[in-house]
Design a protein around this motif. Structure first.
Motif, PDB file in Angstrom:
ATOM      1  N   TYR A 274       0.831  -1.203   0.000  1.00 23.48           N
ATOM      2  CA  TYR A 274       0.000   0.000   0.000  1.00 23.48           C
ATOM      3  C   TYR A 274       0.864   1.251   0.000  1.00 23.48           C
ATOM      4  O   TYR A 274       1.830   1.352   0.749  1.00 23.48           O
ATOM      5  N   ALA A 275       0.486   2.220  -0.825  1.00 22.01           N
ATOM      6  CA  ALA A 275       1.000   3.574  -0.664  1.00 22.01           C
ATOM      7  C   ALA A 275       0.235   4.183   0.503  1.00 22.01           C
ATOM      8  O   ALA A 275      -0.959   3.896   0.689  1.00 22.01           O
ATOM      9  N   MET A 276       0.916   5.013   1.286  1.00 17.45           N
ATOM     10  CA  MET A 276       0.287   5.598   2.468  1.00 17.45           C
ATOM     11  C   MET A 276       0.370   7.115   2.407  1.00 17.45           C
ATOM     12  O   MET A 276       1.363   7.678   1.924  1.00 17.45           O
ATOM     13  N   GLY A 277      -0.668   7.740   2.896  1.00 18.49           N
ATOM     14  CA  GLY A 277      -0.687   9.196   2.883  1.00 18.49           C
ATOM     15  C   GLY A 277      -1.200   9.760   4.194  1.00 18.49           C
ATOM     16  O   GLY A 277      -1.891   9.071   4.954  1.00 18.49           O
ATOM     17  N   TRP A 278      -0.829  10.999   4.441  1.00 16.17           N
ATOM     18  CA  TRP A 278      -1.372  11.769   5.556  1.00 16.17           C
ATOM     19  C   TRP A 278      -2.066  13.010   4.993  1.00 16.17           C
ATOM     20  O   TRP A 278      -1.513  13.697   4.134  1.00 16.17           O
ATOM     21  N   PHE A 279      -3.238  13.262   5.510  1.00 15.95           N
ATOM     22  CA  PHE A 279      -4.001  14.443   5.157  1.00 15.95           C
ATOM     23  C   PHE A 279      -4.432  15.128   6.449  1.00 15.95           C
ATOM     24  O   PHE A 279      -4.361  14.533   7.528  1.00 15.95           O
ATOM     25  N   ARG A 280      -4.874  16.366   6.326  1.00 19.70           N
ATOM     26  CA  ARG A 280      -5.361  17.057   7.511  1.00 19.70           C
ATOM     27  C   ARG A 280      -6.544  17.946   7.151  1.00 19.70           C
ATOM     28  O   ARG A 280      -6.696  18.355   5.991  1.00 19.70           O
ATOM     29  N   GLN A 281      -7.336  18.209   8.163  1.00 13.76           N
ATOM     30  CA  GLN A 281      -8.489  19.081   7.959  1.00 13.76           C
ATOM     31  C   GLN A 281      -8.628  19.992   9.166  1.00 13.76           C
ATOM     32  O   GLN A 281      -8.846  19.527  10.290  1.00 13.76           O
ATOM     33  N   ALA A 282      -8.495  21.274   8.896  1.00 16.92           N
ATOM     34  CA  ALA A 282      -8.673  22.285   9.926  1.00 16.92           C
ATOM     35  C   ALA A 282     -10.147  22.677   9.990  1.00 16.92           C
ATOM     36  O   ALA A 282     -10.890  22.447   9.032  1.00 16.92           O
ATOM     37  N   PRO A 283     -10.570  23.282  11.100  1.00 21.52           N
ATOM     38  CA  PRO A 283     -11.975  23.689  11.215  1.00 21.52           C
ATOM     39  C   PRO A 283     -12.407  24.580  10.064  1.00 21.52           C
ATOM     40  O   PRO A 283     -11.683  25.503   9.670  1.00 21.52           O
ATOM     41  N   GLU A 284     -13.543  24.255   9.497  1.00 21.05           N
ATOM     42  CA  GLU A 284     -14.151  25.038   8.419  1.00 21.05           C
ATOM     43  C   GLU A 284     -13.288  25.073   7.158  1.00 21.05           C
ATOM     44  O   GLU A 284     -13.447  25.980   6.324  1.00 21.05           O
ATOM     45  N   LYS A 285     -12.413  24.104   7.008  1.00 19.67           N
ATOM     46  CA  LYS A 285     -11.605  24.001   5.797  1.00 19.67           C
ATOM     47  C   LYS A 285     -11.728  22.604   5.217  1.00 19.67           C
ATOM     48  O   LYS A 285     -12.123  21.661   5.903  1.00 19.67           O
ATOM     49  N   GLY A 286     -11.381  22.490   3.954  1.00 20.78           N
ATOM     50  CA  GLY A 286     -11.398  21.194   3.313  1.00 20.78           C
ATOM     51  C   GLY A 286     -10.185  20.369   3.705  1.00 20.78           C
ATOM     52  O   GLY A 286      -9.213  20.865   4.268  1.00 20.78           O
ATOM     53  N   ARG A 287     -10.251  19.092   3.394  1.00 28.03           N
ATOM     54  CA  ARG A 287      -9.136  18.202   3.692  1.00 28.03           C
ATOM     55  C   ARG A 287      -7.990  18.496   2.738  1.00 28.03           C
ATOM     56  O   ARG A 287      -8.214  18.639   1.522  1.00 28.03           O
ATOM     57  N   GLU A 288      -6.790  18.572   3.272  1.00 25.59           N
ATOM     58  CA  GLU A 288      -5.638  18.881   2.432  1.00 25.59           C
ATOM     59  C   GLU A 288      -4.534  17.843   2.604  1.00 25.59           C
ATOM     60  O   GLU A 288      -4.355  17.258   3.671  1.00 25.59           O
ATOM     61  N   PHE A 289      -3.810  17.672   1.532  1.00 21.85           N
ATOM     62  CA  PHE A 289      -2.685  16.743   1.494  1.00 21.85           C
ATOM     63  C   PHE A 289      -1.545  17.237   2.379  1.00 21.85           C
ATOM     64  O   PHE A 289      -1.252  18.436   2.406  1.00 21.85           O
ATOM     65  N   VAL A 290      -0.904  16.313   3.079  1.00 17.38           N
ATOM     66  CA  VAL A 290       0.254  16.646   3.898  1.00 17.38           C
ATOM     67  C   VAL A 290       1.503  15.923   3.386  1.00 17.38           C
ATOM     68  O   VAL A 290       2.505  16.555   3.077  1.00 17.38           O
ATOM     69  N   ALA A 291       1.431  14.597   3.297  1.00 18.43           N
ATOM     70  CA  ALA A 291       2.602  13.818   2.890  1.00 18.43           C
ATOM     71  C   ALA A 291       2.156  12.447   2.415  1.00 18.43           C
ATOM     72  O   ALA A 291       1.083  11.966   2.786  1.00 18.43           O
ATOM     73  N   ALA A 292       2.994  11.830   1.599  1.00 14.39           N
ATOM     74  CA  ALA A 292       2.704  10.488   1.109  1.00 14.39           C
ATOM     75  C   ALA A 292       3.998   9.730   0.904  1.00 14.39           C
ATOM     76  O   ALA A 292       5.061  10.333   0.685  1.00 14.39           O
ATOM     77  N   ILE A 293       3.883   8.412   0.951  1.00 10.68           N
ATOM     78  CA  ILE A 293       5.051   7.546   0.764  1.00 10.68           C
ATOM     79  C   ILE A 293       4.624   6.355  -0.077  1.00 10.68           C
ATOM     80  O   ILE A 293       3.530   5.811   0.094  1.00 10.68           O
ATOM     81  N   ARG A 294       5.470   5.953  -0.989  1.00 13.26           N
ATOM     82  CA  ARG A 294       5.115   4.858  -1.881  1.00 13.26           C
ATOM     83  C   ARG A 294       5.195   3.525  -1.166  1.00 13.26           C
ATOM     84  O   ARG A 294       5.699   3.419  -0.057  1.00 13.26           O
ATOM     85  N   TRP A 295       4.730   2.495  -1.818  1.00 12.92           N
ATOM     86  CA  TRP A 295       4.781   1.139  -1.291  1.00 12.92           C
ATOM     87  C   TRP A 295       6.226   0.631  -1.239  1.00 12.92           C
ATOM     88  O   TRP A 295       7.159   1.320  -1.667  1.00 12.92           O
ATOM     89  N   GLY A 296       6.380  -0.551  -0.697  1.00 10.99           N
ATOM     90  CA  GLY A 296       7.704  -1.164  -0.672  1.00 10.99           C
ATOM     91  C   GLY A 296       8.637  -0.446   0.289  1.00 10.99           C
ATOM     92  O   GLY A 296       8.312  -0.203   1.441  1.00 10.99           O
ATOM     93  N   ASP A 297       9.805  -0.062  -0.214  1.00 13.58           N
ATOM     94  CA  ASP A 297      10.824   0.528   0.648  1.00 13.58           C
ATOM     95  C   ASP A 297      10.561   1.988   0.958  1.00 13.58           C
ATOM     96  O   ASP A 297      11.317   2.613   1.694  1.00 13.58           O
TER      97      ASP A 297
END
Length: 126
Positions: A35-58
């Motif tokens: 699985y590729a994994m990601g982190w997102f965040r959502q502040a109050p009254e804002k949409g969800r935004e991308f923070v960081a991601a990492i590919r599968w494997g190593d």
């Protein structure tokens, strides 16, 4: 259905660090390492935004939002089925609920991800 569980959130002061972790609860449909994994965040009254991601494997490929580059680091431990987000030099504008996600590609688009956690609150006071 893969269930993801985030941990490590809390209340800190500006300039402090936090380390978020995410792990699947129970069985995954295929090896966690695929699985590729990601982190997102959502502040109050804002949409969800991308923070960081990492590919599968190593996890040799990572991607960051401009707002966190140089301060946050994503990593994975496939043996322990865990992905972490090390957050340094935190700012009040980093305050949000942080979500972990799993999918096929380390994308900035949240629609690419198939499975999500329920989130962990990060609050940074000035």
């Amino acid at each position: 259905q893969v269930q993801l569980v985030e941990s490590g959130g809390g209340l800190v002061q500006a300039g402090d660090s936090l380390r978020l972790s995410c792990a699947p609860s129970g069985r995954t449909g295929r090896p966690f390492s695929t699985y590729a994994m990601g982190w997102f965040r959502q502040a109050p009254e804002k949409g969800r935004e991308f923070v960081a991601a990492i590919r599968w494997g190593d996890g040799s490929y990572t991607n960051y939002a401009e707002s966190v580059k140089g301060r946050f680091a994503i990593s994975r431990d496939n043996a322990n089925k865990t992905v972490t987000l090390q957050m340094n030099s935190l700012k009040p504008e980093d305050t949000a609920v942080y979500y972990c996600a799993a999918g096929d590609w380390p994308d900035t688009n949240d629609k690419i991800y198939e499975f999500w956690g329920r989130g962990t609150q990060v609050t940074v006071s000035s």
